[in-house]
Design a protein around this motif. Structure first.
Motif, PDB file in Angstrom:
ATOM      1  N   SER A   1      21.065  49.338  36.887  1.00 18.88           N
ATOM      2  CA  SER A   1      20.874  47.577  35.895  1.00 18.88           C
ATOM      3  C   SER A   1      21.716  47.514  34.350  1.00 18.88           C
ATOM      4  O   SER A   1      22.090  46.590  34.150  1.00 18.88           O
ATOM      5  CB  SER A   1      19.915  47.292  36.337  1.00 18.88           C
ATOM      6  N   GLU A   2      21.612  48.432  33.737  1.00 20.87           N
ATOM      7  CA  GLU A   2      22.011  48.520  32.468  1.00 20.87           C
ATOM      8  C   GLU A   2      23.173  48.885  32.471  1.00 20.87           C
ATOM      9  O   GLU A   2      24.048  48.735  32.023  1.00 20.87           O
ATOM     10  CB  GLU A   2      21.165  50.147  31.577  1.00 20.87           C
ATOM     11  N   TRP A   3      23.514  49.805  32.968  1.00 20.18           N
ATOM     12  CA  TRP A   3      25.270  50.141  34.016  1.00 20.18           C
ATOM     13  C   TRP A   3      25.849  48.809  34.217  1.00 20.18           C
ATOM     14  O   TRP A   3      27.030  48.286  33.857  1.00 20.18           O
ATOM     15  CB  TRP A   3      25.191  51.579  34.523  1.00 20.18           C
ATOM     16  N   LEU A   4      25.576  47.884  35.250  1.00 16.07           N
ATOM     17  CA  LEU A   4      25.507  46.651  35.633  1.00 16.07           C
ATOM     18  C   LEU A   4      25.564  45.815  34.553  1.00 16.07           C
ATOM     19  O   LEU A   4      26.823  44.248  34.119  1.00 16.07           O
ATOM     20  CB  LEU A   4      24.836  45.716  36.334  1.00 16.07           C
ATOM     21  N   ALA A   5      25.069  45.710  33.188  1.00 16.04           N
ATOM     22  CA  ALA A   5      24.951  45.050  31.860  1.00 16.04           C
ATOM     23  C   ALA A   5      25.632  44.791  31.447  1.00 16.04           C
ATOM     24  O   ALA A   5      26.975  43.730  30.495  1.00 16.04           O
ATOM     25  CB  ALA A   5      23.320  45.180  32.035  1.00 16.04           C
ATOM     26  N   GLU A   6      26.612  46.875  31.585  1.00 13.73           N
ATOM     27  CA  GLU A   6      27.390  46.744  30.921  1.00 13.73           C
ATOM     28  C   GLU A   6      28.883  46.637  31.018  1.00 13.73           C
ATOM     29  O   GLU A   6      30.364  45.719  30.412  1.00 13.73           O
ATOM     30  CB  GLU A   6      27.573  48.120  30.594  1.00 13.73           C
ATOM     31  N   VAL A   7      28.859  46.680  32.509  1.00  9.82           N
ATOM     32  CA  VAL A   7      30.148  45.762  33.219  1.00  9.82           C
ATOM     33  C   VAL A   7      30.474  44.577  32.493  1.00  9.82           C
ATOM     34  O   VAL A   7      31.387  43.588  32.162  1.00  9.82           O
ATOM     35  CB  VAL A   7      30.305  45.903  34.584  1.00  9.82           C
ATOM     36  N   ARG A   8      29.110  43.868  32.202  1.00  7.20           N
ATOM     37  CA  ARG A   8      29.154  42.130  32.806  1.00  7.20           C
ATOM     38  C   ARG A   8      29.373  41.967  31.618  1.00  7.20           C
ATOM     39  O   ARG A   8      30.238  40.877  31.171  1.00  7.20           O
ATOM     40  CB  ARG A   8      28.224  41.524  33.168  1.00  7.20           C
ATOM     41  N   ALA A   9      28.981  42.866  30.865  1.00  3.53           N
ATOM     42  CA  ALA A   9      29.597  41.975  29.374  1.00  3.53           C
ATOM     43  C   ALA A   9      31.311  42.463  28.860  1.00  3.53           C
ATOM     44  O   ALA A   9      31.276  41.965  27.777  1.00  3.53           O
ATOM     45  CB  ALA A   9      29.049  43.642  28.245  1.00  3.53           C
ATOM     46  N   ALA A  10      31.732  43.414  29.243  1.00  7.65           N
ATOM     47  CA  ALA A  10      33.114  43.999  29.091  1.00  7.65           C
ATOM     48  C   ALA A  10      33.738  42.910  29.347  1.00  7.65           C
ATOM     49  O   ALA A  10      34.327  42.552  29.546  1.00  7.65           O
ATOM     50  CB  ALA A  10      33.120  45.418  30.099  1.00  7.65           C
ATOM     51  N   ALA A  11      33.189  41.983  31.338  1.00  5.59           N
ATOM     52  CA  ALA A  11      33.717  42.018  31.873  1.00  5.59           C
ATOM     53  C   ALA A  11      33.906  39.757  31.392  1.00  5.59           C
ATOM     54  O   ALA A  11      34.956  38.612  31.506  1.00  5.59           O
ATOM     55  CB  ALA A  11      33.660  41.782  33.410  1.00  5.59           C
ATOM     56  N   GLY A  12      32.483  39.692  30.388  1.00  2.31           N
ATOM     57  CA  GLY A  12      32.192  37.934  31.105  1.00  2.31           C
ATOM     58  C   GLY A  12      32.355  37.282  31.739  1.00  2.31           C
ATOM     59  O   GLY A  12      31.970  37.885  32.554  1.00  2.31           O
ATOM     60  N   ASP A  13      33.112  36.403  31.371  1.00  2.00           N
ATOM     61  CA  ASP A  13      33.251  35.928  33.092  1.00  2.00           C
ATOM     62  C   ASP A  13      34.162  35.923  34.040  1.00  2.00           C
ATOM     63  O   ASP A  13      35.376  35.077  34.423  1.00  2.00           O
ATOM     64  CB  ASP A  13      33.207  34.301  32.347  1.00  2.00           C
ATOM     65  N   ARG A  14      35.131  37.433  33.040  1.00  6.54           N
ATOM     66  CA  ARG A  14      36.624  36.958  33.928  1.00  6.54           C
ATOM     67  C   ARG A  14      36.527  37.947  35.844  1.00  6.54           C
ATOM     68  O   ARG A  14      37.253  37.948  36.131  1.00  6.54           O
ATOM     69  CB  ARG A  14      37.473  38.016  33.425  1.00  6.54           C
ATOM     70  N   LEU A  15      35.164  37.981  35.946  1.00 12.78           N
ATOM     71  CA  LEU A  15      35.214  39.013  37.492  1.00 12.78           C
ATOM     72  C   LEU A  15      33.590  38.588  37.206  1.00 12.78           C
ATOM     73  O   LEU A  15      32.819  38.651  37.204  1.00 12.78           O
ATOM     74  CB  LEU A  15      35.206  40.007  37.124  1.00 12.78           C
ATOM     75  N   PHE A  16      34.100  38.641  38.782  1.00 11.44           N
ATOM     76  CA  PHE A  16      33.035  37.893  39.608  1.00 11.44           C
ATOM     77  C   PHE A  16      31.834  39.192  40.075  1.00 11.44           C
ATOM     78  O   PHE A  16      32.676  40.223  41.193  1.00 11.44           O
ATOM     79  CB  PHE A  16      32.991  37.412  41.301  1.00 11.44           C
TER      80      PHE A  16
END
Length: 234
Positions: free
Chosen positions: A123-138
């Motif tokens: 989940s921590e890695w997913l949070a990093e992905v989310r932070a890097a992607a912002g709203d640009r990826l689902f």
């Protein structure tokens, strides 16, 4: 279609009308699926692997991203990409490569080599992905408990809660028995992806009635196509 429009496709309210995302394995199949009227597509890693001559899970990252880019270029509808466990890439690089390929979303697994990852670390890695992607990826976070021998629905629900809190847009308890889908739906916040087989088992509408928000087919379309070719050759 933008990622915002792709995200909006998941906000369906009628239980019997889930979003159906068939899985192209190459440019030709992607064009056929678009011509059939589907509003978006979701690549299956196993199907793409087969089209490239690899076993599932053995496709090199460069070849997978190149295959996704070819599929994206072939169609005018949004494409979400199954990139397995992320190929060991740092979150920022993974996001950059998905965006370079033109994907509007990604499917990310929470097991590696047949072994479940620690859910909090994942989940921590997913949070990093989310932070890097912002709203640009689902981000569709796959939950592998059922296919890794953990049958208790509560374990999948616990992982789902962590992944949603980390910023996942959707969770995907792959291999969940149809009978437990209502329990999962009651315990999971947000969209839930369910896999369907082709020509057998509950229909997408029936899976929607049981709690699925989104339906994908994994490698089953590609395998059925290969069966069709084998039949023609016979």
């Amino acid at each position: 279609m933008s990622v915002e429009a792709f995200r909006a496709l998941h906000r369906r309210t009628a239980p019997g009308d889930p979003l159906v995302l068939p899985g192209p394995w190459d440019a030709a199949s992607a064009r056929a699926l678009q011509a059939a009227g589907y509003p978006a597509l979701a690549t299956p890693s196993a199907g793409v692997a087969a089209s490239l001559g690899y076993e599932d899970g053995q496709t090199p990252a460069d070849e997978m991203f190149a295959a996704v880019a070819r599929i994206v270029r072939a169609v005018d509808v949004p494409v979400s990409a199954d990139v397995e466990g992320g190929y060991g890439l740092a979150a920022k690089e993974l996001v950059e490569r998905l965006l370079e390929a033109g994907a509007v979303g990604c499917n990310l697994e929470d097991s590696d080599g047949g072994v479940l990852k620690d859910p909090r670390e994942h989940s921590e890695w997913l949070a990093e992905v989310r932070a890097a992607a912002g709203d640009r990826l689902f981000v569709n976070a796959r939950i592998d408990t059922f296919i890794r021998g953990v049958a208790e629905p509560e374990r999948a629900i616990e992982r789902a809660a962590l992944y949603v809190a980390a910023g996942a847009d959707c969770v995907y308890p792959i291999g969940a028995p149809v009978a437990v889908l209502p329990l999962l739906r009651a315990g999971i916040q947000g969209p839930m992806n369910v896999i369907a087989k082709v020509g057998e088992g509950p229909s997408p509408a029936e899976l929607g009635e049981r709690g699925a928000t989104r339906i994908t087919f994994g490698p089953y379309l590609q395998r059925r196509a290969m069966e069709g070719i084998a039949g023609l050759l016979r």
